[in-house]
Design a protein around this motif. Sequence first.
Motif, PDB file in Angstrom:
ATOM      1  N   SER A  54     -46.612  25.219  72.204  1.00  0.00           N
ATOM      2  CA  SER A  54     -46.113  24.108  71.395  1.00  0.00           C
ATOM      3  C   SER A  54     -44.678  24.303  70.933  1.00  0.00           C
ATOM      4  O   SER A  54     -44.061  23.362  70.423  1.00  0.00           O
ATOM      5  CB  SER A  54     -47.015  23.919  70.157  1.00  0.00           C
ATOM      6  N   THR A  58     -37.972  22.456  75.796  1.00  0.00           N
ATOM      7  CA  THR A  58     -38.419  21.440  76.743  1.00  0.00           C
ATOM      8  C   THR A  58     -38.084  21.808  78.174  1.00  0.00           C
ATOM      9  O   THR A  58     -38.901  21.608  79.093  1.00  0.00           O
ATOM     10  CB  THR A  58     -37.787  20.081  76.396  1.00  0.00           C
ATOM     11  N   TRP A  59     -36.899  22.386  78.411  1.00  0.00           N
ATOM     12  CA  TRP A  59     -36.500  22.701  79.776  1.00  0.00           C
ATOM     13  C   TRP A  59     -37.430  23.728  80.417  1.00  0.00           C
ATOM     14  O   TRP A  59     -37.658  23.698  81.618  1.00  0.00           O
ATOM     15  CB  TRP A  59     -35.055  23.209  79.821  1.00  0.00           C
ATOM     16  N   THR A  61     -40.695  24.069  79.867  1.00  0.00           N
ATOM     17  CA  THR A  61     -41.983  23.475  80.225  1.00  0.00           C
ATOM     18  C   THR A  61     -41.922  22.774  81.579  1.00  0.00           C
ATOM     19  O   THR A  61     -42.966  22.495  82.170  1.00  0.00           O
ATOM     20  CB  THR A  61     -42.436  22.478  79.146  1.00  0.00           C
ATOM     21  N   LYS A  62     -40.724  22.513  82.084  1.00  0.00           N
ATOM     22  CA  LYS A  62     -40.592  21.892  83.399  1.00  0.00           C
ATOM     23  C   LYS A  62     -40.893  22.881  84.530  1.00  0.00           C
ATOM     24  O   LYS A  62     -41.182  22.478  85.651  1.00  0.00           O
ATOM     25  CB  LYS A  62     -39.190  21.327  83.569  1.00  0.00           C
TER      26      LYS A  62
END
Length: 263
Positions: A54, A58-59, A61-62
């Motif tokens: 969590s 963000t980058w 999680t790609k």
Amino acid sequence: MVQMKEFRIVMPLSVEEQQSTTGTEGVEIVENRPFEDDVYGKGQYTLKIYRLQSKAPTWLTKFAPADALVMQEEAWNAYPKCKSVVKCPYFTRFILTIDTVHKDDNGQSENVHGLTEEQLAVRQVETIDIASTVNDYWSYIIGSSNIDLSQFQSARTGRGPLTDGWQGQCDPVSTAYKLVTIDAPYWGFGSRLEQALVAGERALFLESHRNCFGWIDEWFGLSMDKMRELEKQSDSSLNKKLGRPCAIEDNEELDEIRTIPSC
């Protein structure tokens, strides 16, 4: 390329006093037992789990599914020397190690980890001032106690405030030398991952050591039973910020065997 960075965190505490402080490192403890070897002598071995799904950038999680962002840490704690090795089962070639040496000095020792000439050539050194504040992604994720150490003075010890140049003036003084080595040999994102984790470790070191001194009036001179209770509280607080399960609940067995110094 392997990143090697040594953080030096100067503290207005002696090495002996730091050994007695409570920790802010909160994780799920899978194994916790005494150990003894020829390198560290006697200490405490722990196997821990970090769940970062969590809170990952963000980058990142790609490149990986959410359930892949689970880290395993083995730690050998033989204060004043400690070693941690962090691995990720999903990224099998990734490895992060933290070698810590505590010394009664103000951060001027140049090679406490006994590095080779080649290692010294690539090592970067940063001295962290616990009286400073940082507002970046990782400091936001970890959270801040909002203690202004440039104004704070301990009622019980008289130490502080930590004004400019305090590292060369306070007594007692000690330094935690933390050598962070990261290798993430993955094309396209490995270097970015290494940089992110170094920044994350820096933020965690800063906040945990700020709290270590900022809460001195709560722990200084307390019994071990009281220290364990404070450890539970700080563990729970940090875990809520990070979205992790609490490492210590009302489990009498863990309460009896857990011995993790904070700094």
